[in-house]
Design a protein around this motif. Structure first.
Motif, mmCIF file in Angstrom:
data_model
loop_
_atom_site.group_PDB
_atom_site.id
_atom_site.type_symbol
_atom_site.label_atom_id
_atom_site.label_comp_id
_atom_site.label_asym_id
_atom_site.label_seq_id
_atom_site.Cartn_x
_atom_site.Cartn_y
_atom_site.Cartn_z
ATOM 1 N N GLN A 130 4.104 5.332 3.406
ATOM 2 C CA GLN A 130 2.864 5.820 2.800
ATOM 3 C C GLN A 130 1.712 4.988 3.352
ATOM 4 O OE1 GLN A 130 2.871 6.938 -1.363
ATOM 5 N NE2 GLN A 130 4.985 7.600 -1.272
ATOM 6 N N LEU A 178 8.220 -6.172 -1.081
ATOM 7 C CA LEU A 178 7.584 -5.301 -2.072
ATOM 8 C C LEU A 178 6.975 -4.089 -1.401
ATOM 9 C CD1 LEU A 178 5.703 -7.908 -4.294
ATOM 10 C CD2 LEU A 178 7.940 -6.845 -4.691
ATOM 11 N N CYS A 179 7.133 -2.942 -2.063
ATOM 12 C CA CYS A 179 6.411 -1.742 -1.654
ATOM 13 C C CYS A 179 5.832 -1.151 -2.926
ATOM 14 C CB CYS A 179 7.330 -0.728 -0.985
ATOM 15 S SG CYS A 179 6.468 0.823 -0.643
ATOM 16 N N ARG A 180 4.536 -0.948 -2.958
ATOM 17 C CA ARG A 180 3.917 -0.427 -4.164
ATOM 18 C C ARG A 180 3.779 1.089 -4.118
ATOM 19 N NH1 ARG A 180 3.706 -1.798 -9.422
ATOM 20 N NH2 ARG A 180 1.624 -2.205 -10.226
ATOM 21 N N CYS A 181 4.012 1.684 -2.940
ATOM 22 C CA CYS A 181 3.716 3.114 -2.787
ATOM 23 C C CYS A 181 4.926 4.023 -2.965
ATOM 24 C CB CYS A 181 3.146 3.389 -1.400
ATOM 25 S SG CYS A 181 1.658 2.487 -1.006
ATOM 26 N N THR A 182 6.049 3.657 -2.367
ATOM 27 C CA THR A 182 7.117 4.649 -2.188
ATOM 28 C C THR A 182 8.152 4.674 -3.297
ATOM 29 O OG1 THR A 182 8.561 3.109 -1.042
ATOM 30 C CG2 THR A 182 6.988 4.323 0.310
ATOM 31 N N GLY A 183 8.205 3.617 -4.101
ATOM 32 C CA GLY A 183 9.296 3.555 -5.076
ATOM 33 C C GLY A 183 10.642 3.287 -4.414
ATOM 34 N N TYR A 184 10.626 2.930 -3.140
ATOM 35 C CA TYR A 184 11.814 2.488 -2.377
ATOM 36 C C TYR A 184 12.832 3.582 -2.064
ATOM 37 C CZ TYR A 184 9.965 -1.980 -4.023
ATOM 38 O OH TYR A 184 9.140 -3.024 -4.316
ATOM 39 N N VAL A 185 12.760 4.712 -2.744
ATOM 40 C CA VAL A 185 13.827 5.711 -2.619
ATOM 41 C C VAL A 185 14.011 6.134 -1.158
ATOM 42 C CG1 VAL A 185 14.619 7.965 -3.393
ATOM 43 C CG2 VAL A 185 13.272 6.529 -4.941
ATOM 44 N N LYS A 186 12.898 6.507 -0.530
ATOM 45 C CA LYS A 186 13.009 7.015 0.835
ATOM 46 C C LYS A 186 13.248 5.891 1.838
ATOM 47 C CE LYS A 186 10.525 11.260 -0.046
ATOM 48 N NZ LYS A 186 11.785 11.787 -0.623
#
Ligand code: FES
Ligand code: FES
Lengths: 760, 155
Positions: B96, B131-139
């Motif tokens: 993202q 940390l990723c604040r955008c993707t929720g890690y799923v993808k």
């Protein structure tokens, strides 16, 4: 409508290539010859008069170029937002810890650190206030020049007394929510470059270049044609880069103006958490009346948002909060009062959901308590009261179309196997207990009646003689994927050309007219419509060119699949590039500007009634949670999120918005917590103790998409970037309450808070 | 002082100050894919590979990297020749805002260096520091799985 070629397809977004290669340059990655650095010196007290500000020693630090104060501003010390109270630098007194007092400009960051230590301020402390309800009581210290009541909104419909009289049950509750920090990975930053003829260009990480434009003009006293704002690739925003960049860009511009060199002002994480806006903490008092069969009769709510010291965006946030306070339900008798009482804390602003997650949390907890009281399934209770097409909202707005709530209910319930789990979990015991909970939500798309003045958009589209296209819009991509989605809309608008032929220009206030802010999930809907307007003008010209080639009338020309042909003989065609070349040779203008103005909305602030928004997106979210009864630790295992977002331009990207929003919501529900000391100072301005979800905390997110098209959106698009976060705290709290058999009415649900609950 | 660094397969002699962190040196040398998200080892935006293993470059003194091999995201692949991880991130929609992406890719590469067939839990653990604040890690997690499969097939 003809078959869509590009819209509706999950093609990778164009900006992803540079990002995956590490080539994208964010503002902090830009270094210019002769560039200096700036940092903000801010207050350490919540409420105090500035008696002395001593900068002489700091000015002597080698490498320090200037230390700027309010008196150095050539224009006005005032940041244009909604009310006229917010300033670049504190005036005679500071009103929150973290308020800018001076700006240090130096050759290096090391010199800035030295200078910082050598600045001293003599304060005289004033009584401070930290609670928005206290703030509105008689005799409270007045902290804001416009008065402590920064904003007030209400809804009135029906006859509340009658509604409660006709109710068989009345549920009362008090709900509290804490701050949420945006925690975008890229901190705020701006780079100002003085230009020829007294102009100024500012590059920066931002959502709303036209707000920034007004801010920079204000501080420098320059007219708009002398100031250019260019958005740099933005590393996340979530609302946090709506109002704040006006401050940082303005101060960077002041520094550059003062030393006549480029100046970069970027915040480190600590300064970013201390100085920038967050989601408003809230306290809400609710009363909900219903018949024994579950029919909602009356709702009364008193909501307090904590806006911090300045109004910034609070009046708009509070309005959205108010409109969404009674959920997506039919309720005949309603009285809502929403207040924002100033406190001596950092100003709160926009955050994904914009004042709605707080009240969704409260209302959806109420619904669960009501369901329990009348022994009804909570999902069924909601479903029977849910808005359907043709219904009226609590503000008296009839919904003629695009209400996809029922489909959301069905999809979420089926996917989560709601009924089975709901009946299984109450029987659980042991150290780890599971629960399941749901929440319903709606979201007014765009700025609505509160912002209808600025709910406009402009787009610029140009076709090159070789058939390539460039376009520019005034809304921004902050990571959510607007560039990709709008590229797909351009491709479709130009008759299904390949997205690879299209390039979006960086957002630049010199390129397009004011397109309002990139907020309220409005970019795709408004800029998309403006793009289609421009594309239509271009296609009219191109059809003339094609007609000459096809030897027919322009009205007989059809476009599709990147080709021009006659309906009667589609096998004879000219490609988009061929027609572009023909038009160019004949000097047909293929550069056009498109416009869009959002359809009318209305609001009567006296009666608390009106057509608040042009359309609504809907959602149903279901969470399954597990609580460790010994440690109080709650985990979210699964979330089913069914969202009605109108036509979906790019399904995979829409899914990405759902997943990202849901996980942010899980952080908000369970772990994200700002600790303040007795003076309102943030005690945990770092990722070591402001905890956001990691890959290990993220639940499984099951996204379900419902496309209930909105006829006035481009191809039926509504917009929905915010909704995935909005209902999460509510459904997680319902699931946790279900698991532990106690009512959890406060978020975040920190382990110590849950342990306390379970003891009680 | 001077250190010898092998950055992305290129030997470089770099002038540094004794207490300079690796992140600052790399960025000064033009490797802007190395991002700063926190400067405290909490976010992983600054992850690079040091002799093949992921490290937070904000926590390491450049002076300690004498003679060692450093990889940044710039070295992963090119538009024509994407690394399987880059391709999977693109295809899965794992990007993202992109600010976490270089660090994520390198942590993932570090994992696959060690463990070519990671289970989902291994991936989650390996990325726990990013940390990723955008993707929720799923993808992102899905993309790493896809890349592991793709690399497995070419072996
Ligand atoms: S910048 Fe190194 S871990 Fe955050
Ligand atoms: S994509 Fe924005 S932080 Fe990961």
């Amino acid at each position: 409508m003809d078959e869509l070629c590009v819209v509706g397809k999950s093609i990778p977004r164009p900006d992803a290539w540079d990002k995956v290669m590490g080539k994208t340059r964010y503002v902090d990655d830009i270094t210019l010859p002769g560039m200096a650095y700036a940092a903000i010196y801010y207050s350490s007290l919540p409420h105090a008069e500035i008696k002395e500000l001593n900068i002489a020693k700091a000015l002597r630090v080698p490498g320090v170029l200037a230390i700027l104060r309010a008196s150095d501003i050539p224009g006005k010390n005032f940041i244009p937002m909604i009310k006229e109270d917010w300033t670049f630098f504190a005036k005679e007194k500071v009103v929150y810890p973290g308020e800018p007092i001076a700006l240090i400009v130096a050759e290096s960051k090391d010199a800035i650190m030295d200078a910082w230590e050598k600045i001293s301020v003599v304060y005289e402390e004033l009584p401070a206030i930290f609670d928005p309800e206290e703030s509105l009581k008689p005799g409270a210290p007045q902290i804001n020049p416009i008065g402590n009541l920064l904003s007030l909104h209400k809804i009135r419909t029906g006859d509340l007394e009658l509604g409660f009289m006709e109710s068989d049950v009345i549920i009362e509750g008090v709900y509290e929510t804490d701050y949420q920090e945006h925690a975008y990975l890229e901190t705020q930053g701006a780079l100002a470059v003085p230009g020829a003829e007294g102009g100024m260009t500012v590059y920066g990480s931002m959502q709303c270049p036209f707000y920034v434009l007004k801010g920079v003009c204000m501080i420098l006293g320059l007219p708009q044609h002398k100031v250019r704002i260019v958005q740099t690739p933005t590393g996340g925003a979530f609302g946090g880069k709506e109002d704040m960049p006006s401050l940082f860009a303005g101060l960077a511009a002041l520094a550059a103006w003062s030393i006549k060199r480029p100046v970069k002002l970027t915040l480190d994480r600590r300064a970013d958490i201390i100085m920038t806006s967050k989601r408003h903490p809230s306290r809400s008092y609710y009363r909900l009346g219903a018949k024994k069969d579950g029919t909602l009769m009356a709702c009364e709510a008193r909501v307090y948002l904590d806006p911090g010291a300045y109004a910034t965006l609070t009046p708009s946030v509070l309005w959205r909060c108010c409109i969404h306070s009674c959920g997506p339900y039919r309720i005949p008798h309603v009285k809502v009062d929403a207040y924002a009482g100033a406190t001596n804390k950092v100003p709160c602003g926009a955050y994904r959901g914009f004042g709605s997650p707080q009240v969704i949390f409260a209302m959806e907890r109420q619904m669960d308590k009501l369901a329990r009281e009348i022994a009804m399934d909570p999902l069924k209770l909601r479903a029977m009261n849910a808005l359907r097409q043709g219904d009226s909202t609590v503000t008296g707005q009839t919904l003629p179309w695009s209400v996809g709530l029922e489909e959301c209910i069905q999809k979420a319930a089926e996917a989560s196997r709601w009924e089975e789990k709901r009946s299984r979990y109450p029987a659980e015991d042991g150290y780890k207990r599971r629960g399941i909970g749901c929440s319903f939500l709606h979201y007014g798309v765009g700025l609505g009646a509160a912002g209808s003045r600025i709910d406009v958009a402009e787009a610029y589209v140009q076709i090159k003689p070789d058939g390539g296209a460039v376009f520019a819009v005034g809304t921004t991509d902050m990571g959510q994927g607007m560039q990709g989605v709008l590229t797909q809309i351009v491709a479709e608008g130009l008759g299904g050309i390949a997205p690879q032929q299209i390039q979006m220009l960086p957002v630049d206030t010199m390129q397009v007219g004011d397109s309002g802010p990139t907020v309220a999930s409005r970019a795709t809907y408004t800029s998309g419509n403006a793009i289609l307007d421009a594309c239509e003008k271009i296609m009219d010209e191109m059809k003339k060119g094609a007609a000459l080639l096809l030897k027919c009338e322009p009205s007989q020309v059809r476009a599709g699949g990147g080709k021009f042909f006659q309906e009667s003989a589609p096998e004879i065609f000219y490609t988009f590039a061929q027609v572009a070349a023909e038009c160019s040779a004949r000097h047909f203008g293929l550069t056009h500007t498109g416009y869009f103005k959002s359809p009318d909305t209305s609001w009567d602030s006296e009666t608390g009634q009106g057509k608040a928004y042009v359309a609504y997106s809907f959602g149903v979210q279901i969470a399954e949670a597990e609580v460790d009864m010994q440690t109080g630790e709650a985990r979210v295992l699964d979330i089913w999120a069914a969202h009605d977002l109108g036509k979906v331009v790019n399904p995979k990207m829409a899914q990405g918005q759902i997943e990202g929003g849901v996980v942010q919501g899980v952080g908000y529900s369970l772990m994200e917590f700002i600790a303040l000391d007795g003076k309102g100072r943030i005690q945990n301005p770092s990722f070591s103790n402001y905890i956001i979800p990691t890959s290990l905390d993220a639940p499984l997110v099951h996204s379900e998409i419902v496309e209930s098209v909105y006829p006035e959106g481009p191809f039926g698009v509504k917009g929905f970037g915010e909704t995935p976060l909005m209902g999460v705290a509510a459904c997680v709290a319902n699931a946790v309450s279900d698991a532990i058999g106690r009512d959890v009415d406060k978020i975040p649900m920190l382990p110590e808070r849950l342990l306390e609950k379970m003891k009680g | 002082m001077i250190v010898n660094l092998n950055i992305n397969n290129q030997e470089r002699q770099v002038e540094i100050k004794p207490a300079e962190r690796l992140i600052d040196v790399l960025r000064r040398e033009g490797f802007f894919s190395v991002k700063e998200g926190c400067r405290k080892g909490n976010c992983g935006a600054c992850v690079v590979l040091l002799d093949g293993s992921p490290v937070n470059s904000c926590l390491i003194f450049a002076a300690r990297c004498e003679g060692r091999r450093i990889e940044t995201a710039e070295s992963l692949g090119s538009t024509e020749n994407l690394h399987p991880l880059q391709k999977a991130f693109l295809d899965e929609g794992a990007i993202q805002c992109g600010y976490c992406t270089p660090g994520m890719l390198l942590s993932a590469k570090g994992l696959l260096n060690e463990n070519p067939h990671p289970a989902e839990d291994d991936i989650k653990k390996a990325l726990d520091g990013n940390l990723c604040r955008c993707t929720g890690y799923v993808k992102i997690i899905k993309a790493v799985q896809k890349a592991a499969e793709a690399i497995g097939k070419t072996r």
